[in-house]
Scaffold this active site. Structure first.
Site, PDB file in Angstrom:
ATOM      1  N   TYR A   1      29.845  35.941  47.133  1.00  0.00           N
ATOM      2  CA  TYR A   1      29.265  36.779  46.089  1.00  0.00           C
ATOM      3  C   TYR A   1      30.359  37.291  45.158  1.00  0.00           C
ATOM      4  O   TYR A   1      31.518  37.409  45.536  1.00  0.00           O
ATOM      5  CB  TYR A   1      28.527  37.982  46.707  1.00  0.00           C
ATOM      6  CG  TYR A   1      29.444  39.062  47.232  1.00  0.00           C
ATOM      7  CD1 TYR A   1      29.733  40.204  46.478  1.00  0.00           C
ATOM      8  CD2 TYR A   1      30.068  38.942  48.478  1.00  0.00           C
ATOM      9  CE1 TYR A   1      30.599  41.185  46.948  1.00  0.00           C
ATOM     10  CE2 TYR A   1      30.927  39.918  48.957  1.00  0.00           C
ATOM     11  CZ  TYR A   1      31.184  41.035  48.188  1.00  0.00           C
ATOM     12  OH  TYR A   1      32.051  41.998  48.653  1.00  0.00           O
TER      13      TYR A   1
ATOM     14  N   TYR B   1      38.434  38.005  50.767  1.00  0.00           N
ATOM     15  CA  TYR B   1      38.173  39.111  49.836  1.00  0.00           C
ATOM     16  C   TYR B   1      39.099  39.004  48.635  1.00  0.00           C
ATOM     17  O   TYR B   1      40.289  38.705  48.780  1.00  0.00           O
ATOM     18  CB  TYR B   1      38.403  40.449  50.550  1.00  0.00           C
ATOM     19  CG  TYR B   1      37.926  41.655  49.782  1.00  0.00           C
ATOM     20  CD1 TYR B   1      36.595  42.044  49.802  1.00  0.00           C
ATOM     21  CD2 TYR B   1      38.812  42.413  49.023  1.00  0.00           C
ATOM     22  CE1 TYR B   1      36.156  43.161  49.101  1.00  0.00           C
ATOM     23  CE2 TYR B   1      38.389  43.539  48.316  1.00  0.00           C
ATOM     24  CZ  TYR B   1      37.050  43.898  48.364  1.00  0.00           C
ATOM     25  OH  TYR B   1      36.618  44.991  47.666  1.00  0.00           O
TER      26      TYR B   1
ATOM     27  N   PHE C   1      34.598  45.626  41.127  1.00  0.00           N
ATOM     28  CA  PHE C   1      34.959  44.210  40.952  1.00  0.00           C
ATOM     29  C   PHE C   1      35.402  43.716  42.321  1.00  0.00           C
ATOM     30  O   PHE C   1      36.438  44.143  42.837  1.00  0.00           O
ATOM     31  CB  PHE C   1      36.104  44.032  39.952  1.00  0.00           C
ATOM     32  CG  PHE C   1      36.584  42.600  39.836  1.00  0.00           C
ATOM     33  CD1 PHE C   1      36.268  41.833  38.728  1.00  0.00           C
ATOM     34  CD2 PHE C   1      37.349  42.017  40.840  1.00  0.00           C
ATOM     35  CE1 PHE C   1      36.711  40.511  38.626  1.00  0.00           C
ATOM     36  CE2 PHE C   1      37.787  40.696  40.745  1.00  0.00           C
ATOM     37  CZ  PHE C   1      37.466  39.947  39.638  1.00  0.00           C
ATOM     38  N   GLU C   2      34.617  42.842  42.909  1.00  0.00           N
ATOM     39  CA  GLU C   2      35.047  42.216  44.159  1.00  0.00           C
ATOM     40  C   GLU C   2      34.360  40.870  44.312  1.00  0.00           C
ATOM     41  O   GLU C   2      33.213  40.694  43.896  1.00  0.00           O
ATOM     42  CB  GLU C   2      34.785  43.110  45.375  1.00  0.00           C
ATOM     43  CG  GLU C   2      33.351  43.457  45.637  1.00  0.00           C
ATOM     44  CD  GLU C   2      33.182  44.369  46.856  1.00  0.00           C
ATOM     45  OE1 GLU C   2      34.194  44.870  47.389  1.00  0.00           O
ATOM     46  OE2 GLU C   2      32.028  44.596  47.274  1.00  0.00           O
ATOM     47  N   ILE C   3      35.089  39.941  44.865  1.00  0.00           N
ATOM     48  CA  ILE C   3      34.575  38.601  45.173  1.00  0.00           C
ATOM     49  C   ILE C   3      34.820  38.401  46.658  1.00  0.00           C
ATOM     50  O   ILE C   3      35.962  38.526  47.120  1.00  0.00           O
ATOM     51  CB  ILE C   3      35.288  37.524  44.340  1.00  0.00           C
ATOM     52  CG1 ILE C   3      35.106  37.815  42.843  1.00  0.00           C
ATOM     53  CG2 ILE C   3      34.761  36.137  44.690  1.00  0.00           C
ATOM     54  CD1 ILE C   3      35.941  36.933  41.931  1.00  0.00           C
TER      55      ILE C   3
END
Length: 524
Positions: A296, A324, A382-384
Site C-alpha cells: 500500500y 517500510y 507518507f508511507e509505503i
C-alpha cells in the site's frame, strides 16, 4: 396453346394421350443435388410400359411450363451460412491467439536496444550505516539503475506491447493507493490525486481504495473516478473499528479530551481523531478490501507531490525485500503519548522472542535522557509498506498490547510513533527505505530532494528541514542531540564541523543543529 396441345395429342395417339395430358407432379428430394431425378405420378392405376413412360415423361417435360430449379429449404441455407460464419470466426480467433502469443513474448521496443541501461536520473540515495553479511541480499541501488525510465509502466507513455504485458502479468505487485478521507475533504483529496496521478500513477495504473466512516457520496465517487483511469474502490470502516471500545472508561476519556485540548496538543480534543489514529495503527490492514493486496501507499487529502517518479515503487519494495518506506523522519509532540515508551518496554520484556535479531532501537533512544524514547517518528502520512508485515504476529500483538492499555483514548497515541516503534523492533534497518527522491509536502512539513530540478517542482530542502516543526514552543520536552534522520542514517551523517559545539551555537541564538559536516545538499 389449345391448338398446339391438340396437335401433339393427335401425334401421340389415343394410347398415350390420356396419360400424357394428366397433370404430372414432379417430386424432388429437398436434400438432393440441384440436378434432381424427376418422376411422374399418375392417378391411373395401370402402369404403362417403360418405353411409353419414357416418351410420356419427355413430352410432358417439354409441354409443361418452365419451372425454376427447386430451392433448398431455408433450414439448409441457414446451416450453410452458419458454417461459413463459424469458419470465419475460427480463423479470426486463431489469428488473435497467434498475435497474443507474439505480443506476450516479444520484448518491448524500448528494451530491444539495451536492456540493462543504467539510470542517469540524479537521485541522492541515502541508506543507514549497516553491515550486510548476506552476499545474496538484494541491491536496491543497482535495481534502480536497471529498472528506472518507467521500465514497468503500463500507460500510453509506454509501448503498447509493454502495457499489455504489465497489466496482465502475474508478476505485477498486488498493490493499491489507499486514503482515509471524508466526503467533506473531496477538494483536498482531488489536489493529492491530481499530483500523484500526474507524476506517477497515470503510468502504472495502481488502483485507489478510499475509506470513510460513512458511505461516500455520488459526487465524491464521480469526482475521484474522473481523475484516474485506474480502478477505484469505496469502502466503509466497520463500526467496531471506529467506536469507543467497551473497556474504555468514558469519564476518564472525556477528561483526557478536555486536558489535552487545554494544553494545546494538536487535535487532542477531537474524538474522531482518536478513532482515526487507532484505525491507522491497527485496523486498516484488516479491512476485507485490502486482503487482496500485499502493498500500500498511503495518500492523505491536501498534500503535494513535487517530483516525477520513473520507476514502480511497489515493485522496488517487493524485489528488494523492503517492509517500510518513508520520506520524513521528525520529532513528535511527546505530550501526546507520555506512557507509550513505558508500555513498549513492558511489551519487550513480556515478548523478547518477537524482537528481530537485527533490530536497531538505539537510534530511537536518548542516552542523555535516561535512555528514554527520543520521540522520533517516521511521518506516517507518507508511507509505503508491506501489508503482510502489519498482519504479522509480532505487530498484531504489539498493537493489541497498546490498545488494551487505553492509550488511544486516555492519551493521544498516534499511528506515526507506533508504526515507527513497531518497525524498529520487528524489521532490520536494511528493510526500511528512505524515499529521498520523492518530493512531498504535508501542511508545514516539506521535503524536496537536491539535484532534481529536471524532474521536481520544488526548492531542495536540507536533511534537517522538518526536524522539530511539530513540536510547539510551549512543549517542555527535551530534544535529542542529533536530528532524527541523522540518527537513523548514522555514520558520516553525524559528523560535526571542526571546532563547532552545540552549546556555543545555542549561546549565539541558534537551535544547535547547524554544525553538521554534511548538509544533505551535496552532490554525493
Amino acid at each position: 396453346m389449345d391448338d398446339l396441345r391438340k396437335r401433339v395429342s393427335d401425334l401421340l395417339g389415343p394410347s398415350l394421350r390420356d396419360s400424357t395430358l394428366k397433370s404430372p407432379r414432379i417430386f424432388a428430394s429437398p436434400y438432393s443435388s440441384m440436378v434432381s431425378k424427376f418422376t411422374l405420378s399418375s392417378n391411373d392405376s395401370s402402369s404403362p410400359s417403360s418405353s411409353s413412360s419414357s416418351i410420356s415423361s419427355s413430352s410432358t417435360f417439354w409441354l409443361s411450363p418452365a419451372k425454376t430449379p427447386p430451392r433448398l429449404p431455408k433450414t439448409y441455407l441457414l446451416s450453410s451460412s452458419m458454417r461459413t460464419s463459424a469458419s470465419k470466426r475460427q480463423i479470426a480467433i486463431l489469428v488473435c491467439v497467434i498475435l497474443a502469443v507474439v505480443v506476450w513474448f516479444l520484448p518491448s521496443p524500448t528494451l530491444l536496444g539495451n536492456p540493462a541501461t543504467p539510470s542517469s536520473s540524479p537521485q541522492q540515495i541515502l541508506r543507514p550505516a549497516i553491515v550486510r553479511t548476506d552476499k545474496h541480499s538484494p541491491d536496491p541501488i543497482r535495481w534502480l539503475e536497471l529498472n528506472s525510465h518507467n521500465k514497468y509502466a503500463t500507460s500510453a507513455t509506454s509501448s503498447f506491447v509493454s502495457t499489455l504485458k504489465q497489466l496482465g502479468s502475474p508478476d505485477r505487485p498486488r498493490a493499491a493507493l489507499i486514503s482515509l478521507v471524508r466526503n467533506s475533504e473531496l477538494e483536498g483529496l482531488m489536489q493529492s490525486m491530481r499530483q500523484l496521478e500526474y507524476h506517477w500513477n497515470h503510468k502504472y495504473q495502481y488502483p485507489w481504495v478510499f475509506f470513510n466512516d460513512e458511505p461516500f457520496s455520488d459526487e465524491f465517487k464521480a469526482a475521484t473516478r474522473n481523475l484516474t483511469s485506474a480502478h477505484c474502490f469505496y469502502e466503509v470502516v466497520p463500526d467496531d473499528h471506529w467506536s469507543l471500545p467497551d473497556w474504555i472508561d468514558e469519564g476518564r476519556f472525556m477528561n483526557s479530551l478536555e486536558y489535552l485540548g487545554a494544553i494545546g496538543v494538536g487535535k487532542g480534543w477531537m474524538i474522531s481523531y482518536r478513532h482515526m489514529c487507532r484505525w491507522n495503527s491497527g485496523f486498516f490492514y484488516k479491512h476485507p478490501r485490502l486482503q487482496e493486496f500485499d502493498w500500500y501507499w498511503r495518500v492523505e487529502p491536501d498534500v503535494h507531490f513535487f517530483c516525477d517518479i520513473d520507476y514502480d515503487v511497489f515493485r522496488f519494495m517487493r524485489d528488494n525485500d523492503m517492509k517500510y518506506g518513508f520520506n520524513m523522519n521528525i520529532l513528535d509532540d511527546a505530550r501526546s503519548f507520555p506512557s507509550l515508551w513505558s508500555r513498549t518496554r513492558s511489551f519487550i520484556n513480556a515478548h523478547p522472542e518477537l524482537i528481530h535479531p537485527d533490530a536497531d532501537l538505539d537510534w530511537l533512544l536518548d542516552p542523555h535522557n535516561s535512555g528514554d524514547y527520543n520521540n522520533c517518528q517516521f511521518f506516517s502520512n507518507f508511507e509505503i509498506g508491506d501489508l503482510r508485515y502489519f498482519r504479522s504476529e509480532a505487530n498484531e500483538k504489539y498493537f493489541n498490547w497498546l490498545d488494551r492499555g487505553g492509550g488511544f483514548y486516555y492519551e493521544r497515541f498516534g499511528d506515526a510513533p507506533i508504526h515507527t516503534l513497531s518497525v524498529a523492533m520487528f524489521v532490520p534497518k536494511s528493510e526500511i527505505w528512505f524515499f529521498r527522491d520523492i518530493g512531498y509536502q504535508h501542511d508545514i512539513n516539506r521535503h524536496c530532494p537536491p539535484h532534481s530540478s529536471d524532474r521536481c517542482a520544488c526548492e531542495p530542502t536540507s536533511m534537517d528541514e522538518n526536524f522539530y516543526k511539530l513540536v510547539p514552543y510551549e512543549s517542555p520536552q527535551k530534544k535529542p542531540d542529533d536530528t532524527c534522520i541523522r540518527q537513523f542514517l548514522g555514520a558520516d551523517w553525524l559528523k560535526k564541523k571542526d571546532g563547532w559545539t552545540q552549546e556555543n551555537e545555542r549561546a549565539l541564538g541558534g537551535d544547535g543543529y547547524n554544525g553538521y559536516a554534511l548538509s544533505g545538499l551535496e552532490d554525493i
